[in-house]
Design a protein around this motif. Sequence first.
Motif, PDB file in Angstrom:
ATOM      1  N   ARG A   1       0.901  -1.358   0.138  1.00 25.65           N
ATOM      2  CA  ARG A   1       0.058   0.034  -0.072  1.00 25.65           C
ATOM      3  C   ARG A   1       0.932   1.145  -0.150  1.00 25.65           C
ATOM      4  O   ARG A   1       1.977   1.134   0.614  1.00 25.65           O
ATOM      5  CB  ARG A   1      -0.890   0.114   1.239  1.00 25.65           C
ATOM      6  N   ASN A   2       0.055   2.147  -0.541  1.00 25.78           N
ATOM      7  CA  ASN A   2       1.107   3.462  -0.586  1.00 25.78           C
ATOM      8  C   ASN A   2       1.418   4.025   0.897  1.00 25.78           C
ATOM      9  O   ASN A   2       2.494   4.677   1.105  1.00 25.78           O
ATOM     10  CB  ASN A   2       0.275   4.617  -1.247  1.00 25.78           C
ATOM     11  N   THR A   3       0.622   3.727   1.863  1.00 29.38           N
ATOM     12  CA  THR A   3       0.842   4.333   3.184  1.00 29.38           C
ATOM     13  C   THR A   3       1.970   3.491   3.794  1.00 29.38           C
ATOM     14  O   THR A   3       3.185   3.961   4.460  1.00 29.38           O
ATOM     15  CB  THR A   3      -0.309   4.073   4.245  1.00 29.38           C
ATOM     16  N   VAL A   4       2.275   2.162   3.238  1.00 25.12           N
ATOM     17  CA  VAL A   4       3.174   1.304   3.864  1.00 25.12           C
ATOM     18  C   VAL A   4       4.774   1.727   3.064  1.00 25.12           C
ATOM     19  O   VAL A   4       5.542   2.244   3.805  1.00 25.12           O
ATOM     20  CB  VAL A   4       3.095  -0.251   3.326  1.00 25.12           C
ATOM     21  N   PHE A   5       4.367   2.117   1.787  1.00 26.19           N
ATOM     22  CA  PHE A   5       5.635   2.614   1.195  1.00 26.19           C
ATOM     23  C   PHE A   5       6.060   4.192   1.775  1.00 26.19           C
ATOM     24  O   PHE A   5       7.221   4.216   1.893  1.00 26.19           O
ATOM     25  CB  PHE A   5       5.256   2.865  -0.598  1.00 26.19           C
ATOM     26  N   ARG A   6       5.192   4.851   2.071  1.00 28.08           N
ATOM     27  CA  ARG A   6       5.494   6.043   2.459  1.00 28.08           C
ATOM     28  C   ARG A   6       6.033   6.007   4.204  1.00 28.08           C
ATOM     29  O   ARG A   6       7.090   6.599   4.335  1.00 28.08           O
ATOM     30  CB  ARG A   6       4.196   7.261   2.722  1.00 28.08           C
ATOM     31  N   ARG A   7       5.643   5.135   4.892  1.00 28.58           N
ATOM     32  CA  ARG A   7       6.331   4.738   6.052  1.00 28.58           C
ATOM     33  C   ARG A   7       7.829   4.321   5.804  1.00 28.58           C
ATOM     34  O   ARG A   7       8.747   4.640   6.586  1.00 28.58           O
ATOM     35  CB  ARG A   7       5.304   3.696   6.827  1.00 28.58           C
ATOM     36  N   LEU A   8       7.833   3.437   5.053  1.00 30.40           N
ATOM     37  CA  LEU A   8       9.272   2.896   4.655  1.00 30.40           C
ATOM     38  C   LEU A   8      10.151   4.093   4.168  1.00 30.40           C
ATOM     39  O   LEU A   8      11.399   3.789   4.696  1.00 30.40           O
ATOM     40  CB  LEU A   8       9.198   1.857   3.594  1.00 30.40           C
ATOM     41  N   MET A   9       9.748   4.782   3.540  1.00 32.45           N
ATOM     42  CA  MET A   9      10.489   6.061   2.875  1.00 32.45           C
ATOM     43  C   MET A   9      10.955   6.767   4.137  1.00 32.45           C
ATOM     44  O   MET A   9      12.091   7.204   4.460  1.00 32.45           O
ATOM     45  CB  MET A   9       9.815   6.906   1.891  1.00 32.45           C
ATOM     46  N   SER A  10      10.097   7.188   5.098  1.00 34.44           N
ATOM     47  CA  SER A  10      10.103   8.148   6.247  1.00 34.44           C
ATOM     48  C   SER A  10      11.318   7.215   7.247  1.00 34.44           C
ATOM     49  O   SER A  10      12.144   8.073   7.740  1.00 34.44           O
ATOM     50  CB  SER A  10       8.922   8.501   7.033  1.00 34.44           C
ATOM     51  N   GLN A  11      11.143   6.086   7.328  1.00 35.63           N
ATOM     52  CA  GLN A  11      11.934   5.316   8.350  1.00 35.63           C
ATOM     53  C   GLN A  11      13.165   5.074   7.659  1.00 35.63           C
ATOM     54  O   GLN A  11      14.300   5.390   8.497  1.00 35.63           O
ATOM     55  CB  GLN A  11      11.449   3.979   8.228  1.00 35.63           C
ATOM     56  N   GLU A  12      13.574   5.233   6.325  1.00 37.97           N
ATOM     57  CA  GLU A  12      14.861   5.049   5.752  1.00 37.97           C
ATOM     58  C   GLU A  12      15.480   6.221   5.701  1.00 37.97           C
ATOM     59  O   GLU A  12      16.927   6.463   5.903  1.00 37.97           O
ATOM     60  CB  GLU A  12      14.742   4.330   4.551  1.00 37.97           C
ATOM     61  N   PHE A  13      14.705   7.304   5.372  1.00 40.18           N
ATOM     62  CA  PHE A  13      15.314   8.601   4.964  1.00 40.18           C
ATOM     63  C   PHE A  13      15.273  10.008   6.016  1.00 40.18           C
ATOM     64  O   PHE A  13      15.713  10.799   5.707  1.00 40.18           O
ATOM     65  CB  PHE A  13      15.192   9.025   3.697  1.00 40.18           C
ATOM     66  N   GLY A  14      14.248   9.764   6.841  1.00 38.42           N
ATOM     67  CA  GLY A  14      13.694  10.657   7.735  1.00 38.42           C
ATOM     68  C   GLY A  14      12.439  11.301   7.063  1.00 38.42           C
ATOM     69  O   GLY A  14      12.421  11.192   5.733  1.00 38.42           O
ATOM     70  N   GLU A  15      11.637  11.655   7.503  1.00 42.68           N
ATOM     71  CA  GLU A  15      10.393  12.355   7.116  1.00 42.68           C
ATOM     72  C   GLU A  15      10.562  13.251   6.037  1.00 42.68           C
ATOM     73  O   GLU A  15      10.031  13.357   4.982  1.00 42.68           O
ATOM     74  CB  GLU A  15       9.454  12.845   8.341  1.00 42.68           C
ATOM     75  N   ILE A  16      11.592  14.505   6.445  1.00 38.68           N
ATOM     76  CA  ILE A  16      11.762  15.579   5.508  1.00 38.68           C
ATOM     77  C   ILE A  16      12.459  15.244   4.296  1.00 38.68           C
ATOM     78  O   ILE A  16      12.020  15.546   3.132  1.00 38.68           O
ATOM     79  CB  ILE A  16      12.378  16.751   6.124  1.00 38.68           C
ATOM     80  N   ARG A  17      13.449  14.441   4.496  1.00 43.68           N
ATOM     81  CA  ARG A  17      14.285  13.725   3.212  1.00 43.68           C
ATOM     82  C   ARG A  17      13.430  13.142   2.279  1.00 43.68           C
ATOM     83  O   ARG A  17      13.540  13.045   1.105  1.00 43.68           O
ATOM     84  CB  ARG A  17      15.559  13.349   3.834  1.00 43.68           C
ATOM     85  N   ALA A  18      12.653  12.279   3.049  1.00 42.67           N
ATOM     86  CA  ALA A  18      11.770  11.068   2.193  1.00 42.67           C
ATOM     87  C   ALA A  18      10.797  12.118   1.304  1.00 42.67           C
ATOM     88  O   ALA A  18      10.760  11.891   0.120  1.00 42.67           O
ATOM     89  CB  ALA A  18      11.083  10.269   3.231  1.00 42.67           C
TER      90      ALA A  18
END
Length: 64
Positions: free
Chosen positions: A2-19
């Motif tokens: 899901r897009n929500t899971v994708f966004r969570r993975l992005m935030s976890q990996e890069f930090g919210e702002i950088r993601a």
Amino acid sequence: MRNTVFRRLMSQEFGEIRAEMLARDHVFSSLGNRTVDQALEAGLPAKEIWRAVCEVFEVPPERR
């Protein structure tokens, strides 16, 4: 994925702002010269997009 899971993975990996910046600004050749946001809007599967992000930014396999 899901897009929500994708966004969570992005935030976890890069930090919210950088993601958010990566999703908006970084163009991926493997996504048809699109940004993450453009690829999602075009209907590409989130899992395919996550794989492209992981490849380009060399995310370790255990976090993919």
